[in-house]
Design an enzyme around this catalytic site. Structure first.
Site, PDB file in Angstrom:
ATOM      1  N   GLY A 172       2.087  -0.163   4.191  1.00 15.12           N
ATOM      2  CA  GLY A 172       2.002  -0.930   5.530  1.00 15.12           C
ATOM      3  C   GLY A 172       3.085  -1.682   5.658  1.00 15.12           C
ATOM      4  N   GLY A 174       4.208  -4.115   3.035  1.00 18.71           N
ATOM      5  CA  GLY A 174       4.753  -4.320   1.990  1.00 18.71           C
ATOM      6  C   GLY A 174       5.039  -5.583   1.514  1.00 18.71           C
ATOM      7  CG  ASP A 239       0.440 -18.237   5.093  1.00 20.16           C
ATOM      8  OD1 ASP A 239      -0.390 -18.672   6.153  1.00 20.16           O
ATOM      9  OD2 ASP A 239       0.526 -18.972   4.080  1.00 20.16           O
ATOM     10  NE  ARG A 253     -13.360  -8.943   0.056  1.00 21.70           N
ATOM     11  CZ  ARG A 253     -14.714  -8.697   0.936  1.00 21.70           C
ATOM     12  NH1 ARG A 253     -14.813  -7.645   1.007  1.00 21.70           N
ATOM     13  NH2 ARG A 253     -15.357  -9.719   1.313  1.00 21.70           N
ATOM     14  CB  THR A 306      -7.871   2.956  -5.156  1.00 25.48           C
ATOM     15  OG1 THR A 306      -9.073   2.272  -4.669  1.00 25.48           O
ATOM     16  CG2 THR A 306      -6.983   1.749  -5.916  1.00 25.48           C
ATOM     17  N   GLY A 308      -8.134   5.763  -0.109  1.00 28.90           N
ATOM     18  CA  GLY A 308      -7.754   6.776   1.199  1.00 28.90           C
ATOM     19  C   GLY A 308      -6.663   5.817   2.005  1.00 28.90           C
ATOM     20  CB  VAL A 309      -4.300   6.452   4.696  1.00 30.85           C
ATOM     21  CG1 VAL A 309      -3.531   5.585   5.481  1.00 30.85           C
ATOM     22  CG2 VAL A 309      -3.609   7.190   3.555  1.00 30.85           C
ATOM     23  CB  VAL A 310      -7.415   1.881   6.864  1.00 26.22           C
ATOM     24  CG1 VAL A 310      -7.849   1.419   8.259  1.00 26.22           C
ATOM     25  CG2 VAL A 310      -7.998   1.476   5.500  1.00 26.22           C
ATOM     26  CE1 TYR A 508      -2.779 -19.301  -0.291  1.00 25.01           C
ATOM     27  CE2 TYR A 508      -0.614 -19.008  -1.189  1.00 25.01           C
ATOM     28  CZ  TYR A 508      -1.687 -18.592  -0.321  1.00 25.01           C
ATOM     29  OH  TYR A 508      -1.635 -17.256   0.277  1.00 25.01           O
TER      30      TYR A 508
END
Lengths: 588, 685
Positions: A172, A174, A239, A253, A306, A308-310, A508
């Site tokens: 997507g 990257g 971000d 997620r 892992t 499929g493709v949304v 973070y």
């Protein structure tokens, strides 16, 4: 100094820059660093730090304090450069599955096996990935890149992949930081990178239900800009939103910084369509909530490519906020800042406000870029409130959105609570600057790498009562591990609280060190990050709040979700994708 | 950093130890008053400012843990929360220290005077002090001194004050509180007081553990306590008590601090102040209750020469490093940390192993004086004399020769022996003997143990001894005093001695058979000596290593064979362990012959003592030291642990039920028929 408007997409449309990602992203984006090719930090001939390009408000500006901070924090020296070795020709020729390629041609879906296209899609943005690219070391890369234009194209590609036993890796934005995009070195089949960037349309907006149906390849800034044109927004602003895609958010997620107002991705999606080797999975209606057994969306959310493709997602939208107000609070120390955030999370209804705190040690970064701001603050505190130790104080930045009256009311409430914890309102400008930083910080790492400084951030989520302890211990562990491994300069080891929940917070950690004198800095880096993650887990932190597991954190999955949990996930994988067509080997 | 070194026992010869400095020297040359009043500015953990005793109490009472437990107790008993809160506050009042610099200065002044009178020198390893200073700044620190004398904790604070280190808060037993004035003085010098037993009292436990943790976590002061729980009356290290160590490790295990550093401290006295007192106590003359007037009576000790003290601050041991790979800290992730929970099996065994490791670290850095070796030799000779019925003693030159031999042997085993190498051995021997002349008679160049203790605590008011029993007990006081010195060296010889006894008892030279005997003995004596549970194989290997290195044994895959020159060593080593073997046998004999249905734990020591006295007088037992109640209690504890004796709820609490068959077979085994094939799961080599 004027400041960057927080609403980046607004800025971008004003500047009239490219609107969608082109097929060959390397034409406008760095292939071995973060973001746009024209935007980067550098030290000019006078030794001053400068941010290049025209895209951001900071672009073209001199940043006076950065050099001192950079040299002071890391012991870096402008004389010691470690520039990237430009060598993209070391790419092995593709292993093509001829039959697959033949049939693919007949579908008319565009594809390429050009070396540059393939390398660009072989990596995310982990330190070791970027470092290897800068050194010109290129490992296993996809053999082919395809650009489906719509859901049906994806169905065709997946069918062909199954038929010819080809490995598919969805790609997507990257922006992965979990080694999720790395091609498994043991993969012998032809690897095809499925680039979703051309599936970038809003298919419809339903104003009655306040939903929008969107193709999953759209990147955050485009989605927000297009919705804004109709007077709406999703409010999902991670971000990485300049580059990350809707499909990627679903698959990992994701979480955005305004999640307290709008929710995380799992709260925002109403309907998901995914193409798997078994066929298409989707729900039959758009009911806002269902009691129909375990929610099948949750097999998709976080599946990290892992299964499929949304391809298409129906998302909640909201009218653009009528009123926005920034703010900031300065606390005498991190402990009191956290205590205040905890109290705010308890008392204030989560609508219409967002709070996000800079940990005390991020402050030097702030101070370096906005010296005047901190100098001003220091003066105020040293003269007026002697109790404040300028080396320990901590800044929280705030954003209130919504109806004007309510915003003002909440603002007062938050400042009142802050006052109880010794916090002092530090003005709107400071708040706004805090937000602007979010988007340029990612560029800083590339600057570091030019001068032997390696850095990374990683996140966790943790119950409230553990926040301070985990911060203290993980920071100390980082320093300790660096020392043990022969790092000669004290590392940057700091943290901030970036999200608040009823039962805990997202923390973070920022870690950077000067690697001069180390023979294998990436290995040292990885060992330290590994140790830091163990420390996080030992202190009750989660494996990840929103970055995902990928391959980087796989080894801890079974202790995180239990063996039975892994078994459940595996059995889903076995059913949906028995031949491991989606073979990126993330998660387990 | 060096915790691995602390816990590794490969070649003790290679162990490096720091040099000592005499801290009394300066005291003898400059004003004590100025010293007591000097500027005292210790550094603290993370540079925190010390917190007042009152603020500390508030922190404890307001902690989540105390709130939780108060609520729990209230639910269980129906008492009002306020009421329980008051109780908690009262417990804390009774417990808490109230460290005051003025009291510390008072002690600094007085102790300077006292120490200079009593001791020739107080030697401290200053490198250890530097390591400690470093540790205090970086991490919360726990000081773990060995405990041989009341003097220990005053001495510790005195040293820390002298070196400008943060004064510790010290866990002390409530019995001190009996001494009204002194108790308060100690409290003001940093002691806090805990009840000796508070078994089921949840509230007490909560207040106590929270108090210790609060001090530790915030780094207000190093926490000091005695792993051994009480003073060892025998100079042998006591098996560690785990309660406080558990509490001290808890903040690290629960992630409340990054690390905790444990510093074992070895305090060795050349002559223990309480020497004769301990011997009498072990023989059943009850210990006088601590009272202020009693302490003043002890004033006459001031006129004696107690030689020197050596205090060795060991390598700080990082709990973080220690727990690596042994404890999963994630186990605290699923319940709120303030809810008290019994430690898991994993944590229990980790704390237990650590405690044993730390006591061994204390042992290793105990300084041994030549006298310790002389005492061992004189005792062995004494028993030999008794066996032969002639009390001849030992010729000085013979004693010297043997001492030199033993000096070399003990050094090879890694003993921290302070033998002045530049002084001719006969002089070393005679000066050692003269410091302890109270325990000896030297006539015509022959030395033997005094049959009567000169200058002992037997006051002029006591009637002169009559009858053989009194005579025996008198002799026993001397013997037990000597034993307490020999015991100082036991840890050096323990493992080789267990192996020597196993070899001695074994009918063949088969390695597995010898290992099984070793394992049996080790198991039998694990209440007596510091033998970490589960480390049988390591101990066996260590013993083999030492005996092979010194050429006493030849060990192959299958066999363990004594070499020609090894006989002397093995004979010495077996006689080191022999009194214990015989002692345990006698206890077994007593239980199988004399114990009736109504025997309780309380009656055990007096009755077994009578039995032993009878046997000693009848000449059927050689070792007077078996009269030591410490040995008797340890033997009973071992039998209870092995299930040969059970405690049942009979008519009296603590009634002992003896499994006569088992006790008999254990006695038999100890008597030389060591089992070579162990029942049930025993480690195989």
């Amino acid at each position: 100094m004027s400041c960057l408007n927080f609403n980046v997409s607004h800025v971008l449309s004003q500047l009239n820059l490219c609107q969608y990602l082109p097929f060959h992203r390397q034409e406008i984006m760095k292939w071995n660093g973060w973001g746009y090719s024209d935007s980067r930090f550098l030290f000019n001939k006078k030794g001053q730090a400068e941010f290049t390009g025209k895209r951001y408000k900071l672009s073209g500006m001199i940043i006076p304090g950065l050099k001192e901070w950079f040299e002071g924090t890391f012991g870096a020296n402008l004389q010691h450069k470690s520039p990237p070795i430009l060598n993209s020709s070391a790419v092995r020729p593709p292993t093509l599955n001829e039959a697959f390629v033949e049939e693919l041609k007949s579908t008319g879906v565009p594809f390429s096996h050009d070396a540059e296209d393939r390398v660009f899609r072989a990596y995310g943005h982990c330190v070791h990935e970027i470092f290897a690219l800068r050194e010109g070391r290129i490992g296993r890369v996809p053999d082919l890149v395809v650009w489906p234009n719509c859901h049906n194209d994806v169905v065709k590609i997946v069918e062909l992949a199954c038929k010819h036993n080809v490995c598919l890796i969805p790609y997507g934005g990257g922006t992965s930081v979990s080694s999720a995009l790395e091609c498994p070195s043991e993969e012998t089949r032809s690897i095809v990178s499925l680039d979703t960037s051309q599936m970038n349309r809003i298919l419809w907006i339903d104003e009655k239900n306040l939903t929008a149906h969107v193709e999953a390849g759209i990147v955050g800034q485009d989605l927000e800009r297009l919705l804004n044109e109709s007077g709406y927004c999703t409010g999902h602003e991670p971000d990485s939103m300049e580059f990350s895609s809707l499909g990627g958010w679903v698959a990992t997620r994701a979480s955005g910084m305004k999640k307290n107002i709008y929710g995380n991705i799992e709260d925002l999606v109403v309907h998901i369509k995914m193409v798997t080797p078994r066929g298409v999975i989707e729900k039959s209606c758009q009911g806002p909530r269902m009691s129909t057994g375990p929610d099948v969306h949750h097999f998709i959310l976080g599946s990290e490519g892992t299964l499929g493709v949304v391809t298409e997602v129906t998302m909640k939208i909201r009218p653009m906020p009528e009123y926005q107000k920034y703010g900031s609070v300065v606390f005498p120390n991190f402990e009191q800042g956290v205590a205040c955030l905890r109290e705010v999370a308890k008392q204030v209804t989560p609508d219409f406000y967002l709070i996000f705190s800079s940990g005390h040690a991020l402050k030097p970064q702030v101070s370096s870029i906005f010296t005047s701001f901190l100098d001003g603050l220091k003066k105020i505190y040293i003269t007026k409130f002697k109790g404040f130790d300028p080396n320990r104080l901590c800044v929280a930045t705030l954003l209130f959105e919504g109806n004007r009256e309510k915003v003002l009311q909440h603002e007062k409430q938050v400042y009142d609570i802050a006052a109880k914890f010794g916090g002092l309102a530090a003005g709107e400008d400071n708040g706004q600057r805090g937000y602007m930083l979010t988007f340029v910080i990612a560029y800083l790492r590339d600057l570091g790498m030019d001068y032997y400084v390696m850095g990374e951030s990683f996140e966790t989520s943790v119950p409230w009562d553990r926040v301070l302890d985990i911060c203290q211990n993980v920071k100390a562990r980082i320093v300790h591990e660096c020392k043990e491994r022969g790092v000669q300069f004290t590392p940057l080891s700091t943290c901030r609280v970036t999200q608040t929940y009823d039962a805990g917070a997202c923390v973070y950690f920022y870690f950077g060190f000067n690697y001069r004198g180390l023979s294998d800095p990436v290995h040292v880096y990885e060992q330290v990050e590994h140790a830091a993650r163990e420390e996080i887990l030992a202190n009750g932190g989660s494996l990840s709040h929103h970055h995902g597991v990928g391959k980087l954190r796989k080894e801890w999955m079974s202790e995180t979700v239990s063996n039975v949990g892994i078994g459940m996930l595996k059995s889903v994988k076995d059913y949906v994708d028995p031949n491991n067509i989606f073979g990126n080997r993330n998660l387990f | 950093m060096a915790s691995e070194a602390v816990f590794s026992h490969r070649d003790p010869m290679l162990q490096k130890r720091d040099e000592f400095e005499d801290m009394l020297e300066e005291r003898r040359n400059s004003s004590d008053l100025r010293y007591a009043l000097r500027c005292y500015t210790p550094v603290l953990y993370k540079g925190v400012t010390p917190c007042t005793a009152g603020a500390l109490k508030n922190m404890v009472l307001q902690s989540a843990q105390i709130h939780f437990v108060i609520g729990q107790v209230s639910n269980e008993t129906g008492r009002a929360v306020d009421d329980i809160q008051e109780e908690a506050s009262a417990i804390l009042e009774e417990m808490a220290h109230s460290l005051q610099l003025s009291t510390v200065r008072f002690f600094a002044f007085t102790l300077s005077k006292v120490f200079k009178t009593l001791f020739r020198s107080i030697c401290v390893n200053e490198e250890g002090i530097q390591r400690l200073q470093q540790a205090i700044q970086e991490h919360p620190v726990v000081l773990l001194p060995s405990h041989r004398s009341y003097m220990d904790f005053l001495l510790m604070s005195y040293i820390l004050y002298t070196y400008d280190l943060a004064l510790p808060v010290i866990a002390a037993g409530m019995d001190f509180m009996g001494m009204k004035f002194v108790g308060e003085m100690l409290r003001m010098s940093g002691a806090f007081f805990i009840r000796r037993s508070f078994g089921g009292d949840k509230l007490y436990w909560a207040v106590f553990s929270e108090y210790v943790k609060t001090m530790l976590k915030n780094g207000f002061a190093p926490v000091e306590f005695f792993l051994e729980g009480t003073r060892s009356r025998t100079s042998k290290s006591l098996t560690p008590k785990l309660g406080l160590l558990n509490i001290a490790m808890d903040p690290f295990l629960k992630g409340e601090v990054f690390d905790v550093h444990l510093v074992p401290v070895s305090i060795s006295y050349e002559r223990i102040l309480e020497e004769a007192l301990y011997a009498r106590e072990l023989l059943g003359v009850p210990k006088p209750k601590e009272s202020t007037s009693g302490l003043f009576k002890a004033r006459k000790v001031l006129s004696e020469d107690y030689g020197s003290i050596h205090v060795y601050f060991g390598q700080p041991v990082s709990v973080r490093r220690l727990s690596q790979g042994k404890v999963d800290r994630g186990q605290f992730n699923l319940t709120p940390r303030h809810i008290p929970k019994r430690p898991s099996e994993e944590i229990h065994s980790f704390v237990n192993d650590s405690a044993y490791g730390l006591v061994r670290a204390q042992e290793e850095n105990m300084v041994l004086k030549p006298w310790v070796l002389l005492a061992s030799l004189l005792l062995q000779n004494h028993h030999g004399d008794q066996a032969s019925g002639r009390a001849r003693g030992m010729a000085l030159d013979e004693l010297t020769e043997q001492a030199v031999w033993l000096r070399d042997l003990s050094r090879q085993y890694g003993a921290f022996l302070h033998w002045p190498d530049h002084v001719p051995p006969p002089e070393v021997v005679s000066s050692s003997l003269s410091l302890h002349r109270g325990l000896l008679t030297i006539t015509e160049g022959r030395v033997q143990l005094a049959s009567e203790q000169a200058g002992g605590p037997a006051g002029p008011g006591e009637p002169p001894p009559v009858g053989p029993e009194e005579e025996l007990l008198r002799q026993a006081v001397t013997v037990l005093s000597c034993v307490s010195y020999r015991n100082q060296a036991l840890h050096v010889f323990l493992r080789p001695a267990l192996l020597a006894s196993a070899v001695h008892a074994a009918s063949s030279s088969g390695k597995q058979e010898i290992f099984n005997s070793f394992s049996f003995l080790r198991n039998m004596f694990s209440n007596e000596f510091i033998l970490c549970p589960g480390a049988t194989v390591q101990d066996f290997e260590e013993a083999c290593f030492l005996l092979v290195k010194t050429g006493a044994l030849h060990v192959s895959q299958q066999e363990v064979v004594v070499t020609e020159r090894g006989h002397r060593t093995l004979a010495f080593l077996t006689s080191v362990l022999d009194p214990f073997l015989q002692g345990y046998q006698v206890v077994c004999r007593f239980l199988s012959e004399e114990a009736n249905e109504a025997l309780t734990e309380k009656q055990f020591v007096p009755t077994v003592r009578k039995f032993i006295i009878k046997r000693l007088l009848a000449g059927r037992l050689r070792y007077t030291e078996v009269l030591s109640s410490d040995l008797q209690k340890n033997a009973l504890a071992a039998l209870l642990r092995l299930g040969a004796v059970q405690k049942i709820k009979g008519a009296e609490p603590g009634t002992l039920k003896v499994n006569k068959v088992m006790v008999h077979s254990l006695e038999d085994a100890l008597g030389g028929n060591l089992p070579t094939q162990k029942p049930a799961a025993v480690a195989r080599l």
